[in-house]
Enzyme design. Sequence first.
Site, PDB file in Angstrom:
ATOM      1  N   SER A 435       0.807  -1.222   0.000  1.00 49.78           N
ATOM      2  CA  SER A 435       0.000   0.000   0.000  1.00 49.78           C
ATOM      3  C   SER A 435       0.839   1.271   0.000  1.00 49.78           C
ATOM      4  O   SER A 435       0.292   2.360  -0.171  1.00 49.78           O
ATOM      5  CB  SER A 435      -0.950   0.010   1.205  1.00 49.78           C
ATOM      6  N   LYS A 478      -6.285   5.041   7.973  1.00 52.43           N
ATOM      7  CA  LYS A 478      -5.127   5.791   7.494  1.00 52.43           C
ATOM      8  C   LYS A 478      -5.437   7.279   7.393  1.00 52.43           C
ATOM      9  O   LYS A 478      -4.641   8.126   7.827  1.00 52.43           O
ATOM     10  CB  LYS A 478      -4.697   5.247   6.137  1.00 52.43           C
TER      11      LYS A 478
END
Length: 582
Positions: A435, A478
Amino acid sequence: MTNNRLEWQSLLPAATPYQAIFDSAAQLAPVAFSAIQPRLENALTLFLHPLSLPRFMLLKAQETREYLALIARAAEELQPRNTVKGSHYVIEGDIISIKDAIHGDEPFAAGGACVYQEWVEPEQLFGCVRMHNGAITLQPGLVHQANGGVLILSARALLAQPLLWLRLKQMITQRQFQWLTPDETRPLPLSIPPMPLELRLIVVGDRHGLADFHDMEPEVCGQAVYGEYEDDLQLTEPDNMVQWCGYINSVVAEQQLPPLAADAWQPLMVQAVRHTGDQGNLPLSPLWVSQQLSEAALYAEEEQITAKALEAALNAREWRESYLAERMQDEIELGQIMIETEGEVIGQINGLSVLDYPGHPRSFGEPSRISCVVHLGDGEFTDVERKAELGGNLHAKGMMIMQAFLISELDLDQQLPFSASIVFEQSYGEVDGDSASLAELCALISALSQQPITQQIAVTGSVDQFGNVQPIGGANEKIEGFFEVCLRRGLTGKQGVILPASNVRHLCLRPDVVEAVREGQFHLWAVDSVAEALPLLTGYPYADEQQPSLLTAIQERIAQAMLPERRPLPWPLRWLNWFSRG
């Protein structure tokens, strides 16, 4: 430049189309099992049919009492009624004989019930022979209670007790119950005739448990009927929301909880979307639903669960589970973890990670400072995490894909004359996942082109070999992790997060994040390619023949580095040259 900024309306699941359903949701009747689990209902119907040959069924579901009870109720509704009476043992002194059950209430009569158990011991499953003052009694077990019906056991219990499983398999296959002694060194006190056994077994477990069970019994699993409890309900039609609300009402009735008020359905749906991580899916886990509603019932001031009660329960849970996240944010605020949210830096970018601690119930996001330095070399890209054996296989794969894309874009005739080193700064544990490959690629391009990256924007997403940005997990955590850092330092109106466009459907952010986006104090940009992300970070287009671009700057720097070096003069000429200058 394309405007990729997300509007605040896309950050929460759209509840407006369902508002009419929510207003009358409390009056909806409990939904039938077949409406929420059509595939599993079909598998159970096939398995329970009198003409069905398989005696075993594998069912993927959680091995908890709530799930087993739900499966047992569904099996009872689908179980055909039979006239099997079972058997009756007659004990006359030291002689035990067996006859057909007459009344149906004898201890070993077959009732055709659906019996389930999370954990089972041999005596509990098979019954036992007891002797007291010379009198012998036979105690029935679960197999006798379920005779003529269905027995539901967890894969965990059978895997942990291989001998128990072997005996049970033999009895079900031979359709005959044999009395066996639990201690092979001590035989039964007398001979007990076997009894007919008509039993079907459902083994419930997760994928890992069922895989282990398949390794232990490949022949049985190869012939067994397979079913799967679907964890989520997909919202493809408005009727799906009606089904979900009816399912919630059935859980409320079963758990004897207060009903939901009309204003509680929308915040419950928001929590549900947050749990599934997808705006198009709602959870069907009875454990999750009962947990949310039972906690909210503690804060209910009336005889209904209101939106205020749900919010109070959610805030209390987040506060209880936020210790680690708060300590991490404190370390950033005190400068112990260096994260920059102002200015511009060449070769440095804010990546985003999700932290999962063993034994901790909540995942939370943490910004990570990723840096890249470039120097003259042989074209080697050094992944420091991999070199230090702190990078996982998926992270290494993402790095190699990112490097392959850039080399392909440069289209060089010979080796790249630069070497690069990329690292997660202040990372002291294993780093895995791809990611961060988009952030690493942007840092590498910044270092090669010598164009700075704004530190007010964090980046998450993975890339493929063609520069397309791919979805990642933990998008909400996040974004909220970086937002918390910016909030503590003061929102500037220019801060935000770049994320994959394919992750927009997964967004279900905290109310304060949504409010900041609505007011223009925080931004979210959804991108489909690297070319869309880099202008937001550097202010320059990625590739453009009409104006200065990052790719052009890299190619010019490579051309300068690859110019043929001027041959040095012989030392007498160098001496004369120096003397003439002197």
